[in-house]
Design a protein around this motif. Structure first.
Motif, mmCIF file in Angstrom:
data_model
loop_
_atom_site.group_PDB
_atom_site.id
_atom_site.type_symbol
_atom_site.label_atom_id
_atom_site.label_comp_id
_atom_site.label_asym_id
_atom_site.label_seq_id
_atom_site.Cartn_x
_atom_site.Cartn_y
_atom_site.Cartn_z
ATOM 1 N N ASN A 170 27.692 -8.735 -11.909
ATOM 2 C CA ASN A 170 26.582 -7.776 -11.235
ATOM 3 C C ASN A 170 25.934 -6.931 -12.549
ATOM 4 O O ASN A 170 24.937 -6.185 -12.228
ATOM 5 N N PHE A 171 26.896 -5.900 -12.258
ATOM 6 C CA PHE A 171 26.869 -4.983 -13.687
ATOM 7 C C PHE A 171 25.560 -5.178 -14.107
ATOM 8 O O PHE A 171 24.759 -5.054 -14.461
ATOM 9 N N ALA A 172 26.454 -5.828 -15.645
ATOM 10 C CA ALA A 172 25.709 -6.451 -16.342
ATOM 11 C C ALA A 172 23.979 -7.333 -16.211
ATOM 12 O O ALA A 172 22.837 -7.180 -16.603
ATOM 13 N N ALA A 173 23.746 -7.724 -15.176
ATOM 14 C CA ALA A 173 23.196 -8.137 -14.395
ATOM 15 C C ALA A 173 22.111 -7.052 -13.999
ATOM 16 O O ALA A 173 20.169 -7.173 -14.407
ATOM 17 N N SER A 174 22.106 -6.416 -13.778
ATOM 18 C CA SER A 174 21.464 -4.541 -12.752
ATOM 19 C C SER A 174 20.778 -4.653 -14.243
ATOM 20 O O SER A 174 20.178 -3.610 -14.048
ATOM 21 N N HIS A 175 21.169 -4.393 -15.945
ATOM 22 C CA HIS A 175 20.815 -4.481 -17.422
ATOM 23 C C HIS A 175 20.564 -5.421 -17.336
ATOM 24 O O HIS A 175 20.258 -4.962 -19.168
ATOM 25 N N ALA A 176 20.013 -6.755 -16.802
ATOM 26 C CA ALA A 176 19.368 -7.857 -17.229
ATOM 27 C C ALA A 176 19.485 -8.205 -18.795
ATOM 28 O O ALA A 176 19.285 -8.782 -19.243
ATOM 29 N N THR A 177 20.938 -8.381 -18.929
ATOM 30 C CA THR A 177 21.760 -8.572 -19.723
ATOM 31 C C THR A 177 23.589 -9.300 -19.784
ATOM 32 O O THR A 177 23.566 -9.756 -17.704
ATOM 33 N N ALA A 178 24.203 -9.787 -20.244
ATOM 34 C CA ALA A 178 25.629 -10.361 -19.856
ATOM 35 C C ALA A 178 26.771 -9.926 -19.812
ATOM 36 O O ALA A 178 26.709 -8.541 -21.133
ATOM 37 N N PRO A 179 28.023 -9.610 -19.680
ATOM 38 C CA PRO A 179 28.742 -8.617 -20.388
ATOM 39 C C PRO A 179 29.091 -8.806 -21.362
ATOM 40 O O PRO A 179 29.462 -7.833 -22.101
ATOM 41 N N ARG A 180 28.995 -10.207 -21.630
ATOM 42 C CA ARG A 180 29.781 -9.915 -22.772
ATOM 43 C C ARG A 180 28.735 -8.866 -24.058
ATOM 44 O O ARG A 180 28.817 -9.073 -25.771
ATOM 45 N N ALA A 181 27.284 -8.613 -23.121
ATOM 46 C CA ALA A 181 26.560 -8.275 -24.411
ATOM 47 C C ALA A 181 26.274 -7.082 -24.052
ATOM 48 O O ALA A 181 24.966 -6.287 -25.382
ATOM 49 N N LEU A 182 26.466 -6.390 -23.718
ATOM 50 C CA LEU A 182 26.635 -4.808 -23.210
ATOM 51 C C LEU A 182 26.702 -4.149 -24.336
ATOM 52 O O LEU A 182 27.823 -4.292 -24.895
ATOM 53 N N SER A 183 26.256 -3.054 -23.979
ATOM 54 C CA SER A 183 26.598 -2.563 -25.164
ATOM 55 C C SER A 183 27.921 -1.210 -24.406
ATOM 56 O O SER A 183 28.570 -0.942 -23.759
ATOM 57 N N ALA A 237 24.439 -15.877 -15.132
ATOM 58 C CA ALA A 237 22.338 -16.311 -14.663
ATOM 59 C C ALA A 237 22.478 -15.927 -13.691
ATOM 60 O O ALA A 237 21.478 -15.601 -12.728
ATOM 61 N N THR A 238 23.269 -16.491 -13.200
ATOM 62 C CA THR A 238 23.468 -16.364 -11.222
ATOM 63 C C THR A 238 23.237 -14.983 -10.779
ATOM 64 O O THR A 238 22.249 -14.617 -10.113
ATOM 65 N N ALA A 239 24.141 -14.081 -11.136
ATOM 66 C CA ALA A 239 23.351 -12.658 -11.348
ATOM 67 C C ALA A 239 22.836 -11.649 -11.472
ATOM 68 O O ALA A 239 22.235 -10.963 -10.959
ATOM 69 N N ILE A 240 22.321 -12.414 -12.412
ATOM 70 C CA ILE A 240 20.633 -12.246 -13.487
ATOM 71 C C ILE A 240 20.020 -12.437 -11.933
ATOM 72 O O ILE A 240 18.648 -11.587 -11.470
ATOM 73 N N LEU A 241 20.186 -13.698 -11.499
ATOM 74 C CA LEU A 241 18.804 -14.362 -10.795
ATOM 75 C C LEU A 241 19.390 -13.429 -9.357
ATOM 76 O O LEU A 241 17.655 -12.994 -8.823
ATOM 77 N N GLN A 242 19.996 -13.350 -8.821
ATOM 78 C CA GLN A 242 20.401 -12.513 -7.637
ATOM 79 C C GLN A 242 19.871 -10.952 -7.876
ATOM 80 O O GLN A 242 19.006 -10.589 -6.768
ATOM 81 N N GLN A 243 20.022 -10.617 -8.458
ATOM 82 C CA GLN A 243 19.010 -9.189 -8.933
ATOM 83 C C GLN A 243 17.311 -9.024 -8.556
ATOM 84 O O GLN A 243 17.098 -8.565 -8.209
ATOM 85 N N LEU A 244 17.328 -9.854 -9.616
ATOM 86 C CA LEU A 244 15.557 -10.395 -10.030
ATOM 87 C C LEU A 244 15.126 -10.526 -8.428
ATOM 88 O O LEU A 244 14.005 -9.898 -7.565
ATOM 89 N N THR A 245 16.098 -11.406 -7.212
ATOM 90 C CA THR A 245 15.618 -11.973 -6.516
ATOM 91 C C THR A 245 15.781 -11.297 -4.863
ATOM 92 O O THR A 245 15.419 -11.439 -4.311
#
Length: 213
Positions: free
Chosen positions: A154-167, A120-128
């Motif tokens: 950080n990679f997962a955040a750039s795709h608006a997801t969590a690491p374990r949800a990556l395709s 969540a922190t990584a996603i927020l950093q990406q969004l802001t």
């Protein structure tokens, strides 16, 4: 002796109320476990938000055994680094409960899944983020295994997801990023990447073979 057993049983009964209440309050990200230290081989008597896939009747943890063995063991061990069996990082607190004789009877353990908050922190950093800069290569000599999870987060955040949800394709891309930055040259990198992605080392190697092919 009978009175002491009754006292111990009362402590465990009251502790179970606390476990269930904490479990409801902090669901779903915090596991709360009650250990009966009077029977270490079958210590776990209650689990709320089971994140570690343990069962009622499982044996005491190493910390529980240390408590049983040492009367001088601290009553509270707070906010220490821990990990779930599948590799997810956790922040834990263990609270020992003593009877009137000063003997540890039970322990309430809280295990917070911090991987959720890291993502969540990584996603927020990406969004802001307001400045898009070109990623700089990691300087020689400063690569660390501990950074691998951050790169993947950080990679997962750039795709608006969590690491374990990556395709599968995104996992491949994440591993390529690690390779480009030189992390996969580190000993143990495949294991760290597998834990961060929530897959097996074999899966990591298969994805890397795909690149080689």
């Amino acid at each position: 002796m009978s009175d002491l057993r009754q006292e111990n049983a009362l402590l465990l009964r009251e502790a179970e109320k606390i476990v269930q209440a904490l479990g409801v309050m902090f669901a779903p990200s915090c596991e709360v476990v009650l250990h009966d230290l009077t029977q270490p081989e079958n210590a776990i008597v209650a689990i709320a938000n089971n994140l570690s896939n343990r069962n009622i009747g499982d044996a005491a943890s190493e910390m529980g055994l240390e408590r049983i063995a040492s009367p001088d063991f601290p009553d509270v061990v707070q906010n220490y680094a821990n990990a779930f069996p599948d590799g997810r990082p956790a922040k834990s607190t263990s609270i020992g409960l003593r009877n009137s004789q000063g003997v540890f009877v039970a322990a309430i353990c809280l295990n917070l899944d911090v991987s959720i908050f890291n993502s969540a922190t990584a996603i927020l950093q990406q969004l802001t983020a307001v400045v898009q800069s070109t990623p700089q290569p990691v300087a020689e000599g400063v690569r660390s295994l501990s950074d691998i999870a951050s790169v993947i987060n950080n990679f997962a955040a750039s795709h608006a997801t969590a690491p374990r949800a990556l395709s599968s394709e995104q996992r491949f891309q994440a591993l390529q990023l690690l390779k480009q930055q030189g992390y996969l040259q580190l000993r143990g990198a495949a294991t760290m990447a597998a834990e961060a992605l929530g897959i097996s080392r074999v899966s990591v190697y298969n994805l890397l073979k795909r690149d080689a092919g």
